[in-house]
Design a protein around this motif. Sequence first.
Motif, PDB file in Angstrom:
ATOM      1  N   UNK A 116      37.830  31.731  33.900  1.00  0.00           N
ATOM      2  CA  UNK A 116      37.204  32.803  33.128  1.00  0.00           C
ATOM      3  C   UNK A 116      37.249  34.131  33.876  1.00  0.00           C
ATOM      4  N   UNK A 117      36.968  34.088  35.177  1.00  0.00           N
ATOM      5  CA  UNK A 117      37.006  35.323  35.969  1.00  0.00           C
ATOM      6  C   UNK A 117      38.413  35.878  36.081  1.00  0.00           C
ATOM      7  N   UNK A 118      39.404  34.990  36.229  1.00  0.00           N
ATOM      8  CA  UNK A 118      40.792  35.458  36.336  1.00  0.00           C
ATOM      9  C   UNK A 118      41.245  36.104  35.037  1.00  0.00           C
ATOM     10  N   UNK A 119      40.885  35.519  33.902  1.00  0.00           N
ATOM     11  CA  UNK A 119      41.284  36.078  32.612  1.00  0.00           C
ATOM     12  C   UNK A 119      40.519  37.354  32.285  1.00  0.00           C
ATOM     13  N   UNK A 120      39.333  37.520  32.847  1.00  0.00           N
ATOM     14  CA  UNK A 120      38.585  38.753  32.628  1.00  0.00           C
ATOM     15  C   UNK A 120      38.972  39.846  33.616  1.00  0.00           C
ATOM     16  N   UNK A 121      39.833  39.552  34.585  1.00  0.00           N
ATOM     17  CA  UNK A 121      40.359  40.567  35.492  1.00  0.00           C
ATOM     18  C   UNK A 121      39.690  40.640  36.840  1.00  0.00           C
ATOM     19  N   UNK A 122      38.708  39.790  37.114  1.00  0.00           N
ATOM     20  CA  UNK A 122      38.012  39.805  38.414  1.00  0.00           C
ATOM     21  C   UNK A 122      38.691  38.797  39.345  1.00  0.00           C
ATOM     22  N   UNK A 123      39.740  39.252  40.019  1.00  0.00           N
ATOM     23  CA  UNK A 123      40.550  38.348  40.835  1.00  0.00           C
ATOM     24  C   UNK A 123      39.805  37.868  42.074  1.00  0.00           C
ATOM     25  N   UNK A 124      39.039  38.752  42.710  1.00  0.00           N
ATOM     26  CA  UNK A 124      38.360  38.391  43.949  1.00  0.00           C
ATOM     27  C   UNK A 124      37.380  37.240  43.721  1.00  0.00           C
ATOM     28  N   UNK A 125      36.538  37.375  42.705  1.00  0.00           N
ATOM     29  CA  UNK A 125      35.563  36.321  42.437  1.00  0.00           C
ATOM     30  C   UNK A 125      36.233  35.047  41.929  1.00  0.00           C
ATOM     31  N   UNK A 126      37.361  35.204  41.215  1.00  0.00           N
ATOM     32  CA  UNK A 126      38.090  34.022  40.754  1.00  0.00           C
ATOM     33  C   UNK A 126      38.620  33.212  41.938  1.00  0.00           C
ATOM     34  N   UNK A 128      49.724  37.016  43.624  1.00  0.00           N
ATOM     35  CA  UNK A 128      49.623  38.253  42.849  1.00  0.00           C
ATOM     36  C   UNK A 128      48.848  39.317  43.613  1.00  0.00           C
ATOM     37  N   UNK A 129      47.819  38.893  44.331  1.00  0.00           N
ATOM     38  CA  UNK A 129      47.028  39.837  45.103  1.00  0.00           C
ATOM     39  C   UNK A 129      47.862  40.477  46.209  1.00  0.00           C
ATOM     40  N   UNK A 130      48.679  39.662  46.873  1.00  0.00           N
ATOM     41  CA  UNK A 130      49.553  40.207  47.910  1.00  0.00           C
ATOM     42  C   UNK A 130      50.563  41.192  47.331  1.00  0.00           C
ATOM     43  N   UNK A 131      51.132  40.827  46.173  1.00  0.00           N
ATOM     44  CA  UNK A 131      52.081  41.750  45.544  1.00  0.00           C
ATOM     45  C   UNK A 131      51.408  43.052  45.138  1.00  0.00           C
ATOM     46  N   UNK A 132      50.164  42.960  44.649  1.00  0.00           N
ATOM     47  CA  UNK A 132      49.449  44.172  44.267  1.00  0.00           C
ATOM     48  C   UNK A 132      49.151  45.037  45.480  1.00  0.00           C
ATOM     49  N   UNK A 133      48.809  44.392  46.607  1.00  0.00           N
ATOM     50  CA  UNK A 133      48.569  45.151  47.830  1.00  0.00           C
ATOM     51  C   UNK A 133      49.833  45.860  48.306  1.00  0.00           C
ATOM     52  N   UNK A 178      46.299  27.449  40.737  1.00  0.00           N
ATOM     53  CA  UNK A 178      45.814  28.745  40.284  1.00  0.00           C
ATOM     54  C   UNK A 178      45.423  29.638  41.460  1.00  0.00           C
ATOM     55  N   UNK A 179      44.846  29.033  42.506  1.00  0.00           N
ATOM     56  CA  UNK A 179      44.471  29.813  43.687  1.00  0.00           C
ATOM     57  C   UNK A 179      45.703  30.397  44.369  1.00  0.00           C
TER      58      UNK A 179
END
Length: 541
Positions: A370-380, A407-412, A400-401
């Motif tokens: 739910x957190x990942x689909x709502x856009x909160x990657x850190x809490x997910x 994705x987080x690394x690519x965004x960074x 999923x983790x």
Amino acid sequence: MVDPVLMPHLVYKNTTSNLNKRLGIAAACVLWIGLAGISWTKAPTTMFENTQKTVFIVDQSLSMYATDIKPNRQTQLKQTIRDILEQSKEGDVALVAFAGEGFIISPFSQDRETITHFLLALDPIIMPMYGSNLSSGVETALSLSKDPSEPMHLVIFTDDVSRQDATQLPSLLKDRNIRLDLVAIGTDNPSSITLPDGQILRKNGRNVMPITPLKELQKLTASLGGQFHQGRLTPLEIAQITNTPLDNAQTQKAQNKSIHWIEQGHWFALPFMLWLAFQFRKGMLFLLLMSLLSFPSEKTYASPLDWFLTQDQKGQKAVDQGDWQAADQYFERPEWKAATSYALEKYPETAQQLQNMNRNAADNYNLGNALALSGDTEKAIEAYETALEQDPSLKAAKDNLDYLKKQQQEQQKKDQQQKEQKKNQQQQQDKNQDKQSTPSDSKDQNDEKDPNDSKNDNKKNEKQDKNETPKDNKQDKHSDEKSKNEPIQPPLDKEKTQALNQWLRQIQDDPGLLLQRKLWYLHQEKRNENRFSQEDGQNPW
């Protein structure tokens, strides 16, 4: 006027006591409670799932753009596969595409929606190697199963077969537990191949006019012991493909067990039946039967039975009817409320419901989704890590983790690149300002010089202008022409820049392009094996 001896026989006295009426009302109330579905025992039931494995082997040669079927063969192929997927509800399904070589588009999965999404993105033009190598497609499909004795259902969609394929296929399927269905796409009428850009495929100045050899395909299917179909399938043909008789070898126990509540409401009918036995003489049983027969046969949503249901029971009833909106209003338990919110794609509400309860590994996994689909990657990521701490064997949470961390690394990396670009742009602007400031400084220095020195400098400049090279002259002319032709665009203000960036973020990635990159990567892995197959005379259609 009446003899006193006859009087007792002529006068009616109500002998029914109030106790009898009260017992009847109490027994009826208990009966209604029993009809509400009272239960206090539950029993787990072992469930079985279908292990039938089906592979769709899809021809993606350029001949699928042939227009003998309007608008083309590729469109009919996708429609036929979607019809089969809608009819097929059980078992694992995989998707394999082939052109010059075979590729695994999707491994075995029970998610029909994923197969449909890949199918929409699939197109012959994105294949890294053109051609029509059916043998490679079948070989790729067989590689999905490591056990040769494991039953497998192959559904081939093609519009042609070569002599090499007709020779190799029997040896590939030999000693295999294979059920085969071949669907011929196209007709035996020659037609041109219209590519997506509108051009017609030609060879040696002539239009390529492919036909579908129906008789050869039917003969090949019969020799392999399969069923042959042509064109758009009828409902009966789709049923023949999807309906597979299962034996014990094709079923296995599911990991989850179904919990069934054993209804005990029949015990609450005994008091009413005992009371009814005493009312039989007065025709009460007949009236009761008439009232039961007068009840409506169709389901009524506002029946009196709903009065005895709890809010959660009403929500479960709405879920059974497929009404998730009503279920979301009825449910009171947090975990059930979260399930309905997730089904309605209300992901922030789902996360809020799950955060306010004691969670096990499965609940933390659902919270992460739910957190990942709502856009909160850190809490997910934190929710997935907590789920893995509680249950290290939860593979879905680990997958999923890993995906979110990647994705987080690519965004960074993207953010770092953007910062570097902004820094470079700032440095470039500072340099331009320095360059613009130097002429003014030179003017100040020239102003301090004598007039005679300025004359001498002018003479020197004139000589230098006469000695310019032709190359420099050409560059200046072109730059002048470009500067004249190009309109001067005013710089964007802050609001327009933000609006432009927001609009660019809304542009979605092309799934066909992503699939093309995947196929090209797989092609590079096989390049050493079939490096010169395209140059050896294999037709690209």
